[in-house]
Design a protein around this motif. Structure first.
Motif, short mmCIF file in Angstrom:
data_model
loop_
_atom_site.label_atom_id
_atom_site.label_comp_id
_atom_site.label_asym_id
_atom_site.label_seq_id
_atom_site.Cartn_x
_atom_site.Cartn_y
_atom_site.Cartn_z
N ASP A 15 0.76 -1.34 0.04
CA ASP A 15 0.09 -0.04 -0.19
C ASP A 15 0.91 1.37 0.28
O ASP A 15 0.31 2.29 -0.38
CB ASP A 15 -0.86 -0.09 1.18
N GLU A 16 2.21 1.30 0.66
CA GLU A 16 2.96 2.34 0.69
C GLU A 16 3.30 2.85 -1.02
O GLU A 16 3.41 3.98 -1.13
CB GLU A 16 4.27 2.20 1.34
N HIS A 18 1.14 3.07 -3.40
CA HIS A 18 0.06 3.76 -3.91
C HIS A 18 0.08 5.37 -3.06
O HIS A 18 -0.35 6.24 -3.79
CB HIS A 18 -1.33 3.05 -3.68
N SER A 19 0.49 5.20 -1.87
CA SER A 19 0.74 6.60 -0.95
C SER A 19 1.49 7.36 -1.84
O SER A 19 1.68 8.41 -1.99
CB SER A 19 1.00 6.10 0.29
N VAL A 21 2.90 7.13 -5.08
CA VAL A 21 2.27 7.41 -6.25
C VAL A 21 1.37 8.82 -6.30
O VAL A 21 1.56 9.70 -6.88
CB VAL A 21 1.49 6.67 -7.00
N ARG A 22 0.70 8.88 -5.02
CA ARG A 22 -0.19 10.05 -4.84
C ARG A 22 0.64 11.42 -4.54
O ARG A 22 0.36 12.52 -5.06
CB ARG A 22 -1.17 9.79 -3.64
N ILE A 23 1.76 11.05 -3.89
CA ILE A 23 2.74 12.31 -3.52
C ILE A 23 3.44 12.50 -4.74
O ILE A 23 3.43 13.61 -5.07
CB ILE A 23 3.37 12.00 -2.36
N TRP A 24 4.23 11.56 -5.19
CA TRP A 24 5.41 11.98 -6.33
C TRP A 24 5.17 11.74 -7.53
O TRP A 24 5.81 12.20 -8.59
CB TRP A 24 6.57 10.77 -6.02
N GLY A 25 3.93 11.07 -7.99
CA GLY A 25 3.47 10.60 -9.40
C GLY A 25 4.10 9.12 -9.69
O GLY A 25 4.73 8.86 -8.86
N ARG A 26 3.68 8.79 -10.82
CA ARG A 26 4.04 7.33 -11.19
C ARG A 26 5.73 7.54 -11.65
O ARG A 26 6.12 8.28 -12.14
CB ARG A 26 3.46 7.01 -12.40
#
Length: 68
Positions: A15-16, A18-19, A21-26
């Motif tokens: 899960d980290e 996905h977190s 990706v939300r902050i830094w992008g893909r």
């Protein structure tokens, strides 16, 4: 010659990811472990995000071949 900085994720396993990706992008590159393969792929202009630890940590002793 122009170098485009890349985003590397190292050691993410759940899960980290996905977190992050939300902050830094893909990420451009995903490295399962901090090993010699990951270390060699990184350019000085790149951004490296570690799930745990830093680039000062010892490299993983055993590495797995890249898939794909």
């Amino acid at each position: 010659m122009t170098v485009n900085p890349a985003l590397h994720f190292v050691g993410f396993r759940g899960d980290e990811f996905h977190s992050a990706v939300r902050i830094w992008g893909r990420p451009d590159f995903i490295h399962p472990d901090w090993d010699r393969w990951a270390q060699q792929d990184i350019h000085p202009t790149d951004t490296v995000i570690f799930a745990r630890g830093t680039d000062a940590d010892p490299l993983a002793r055993f590495t797995y071949p890249h898939c794909g």
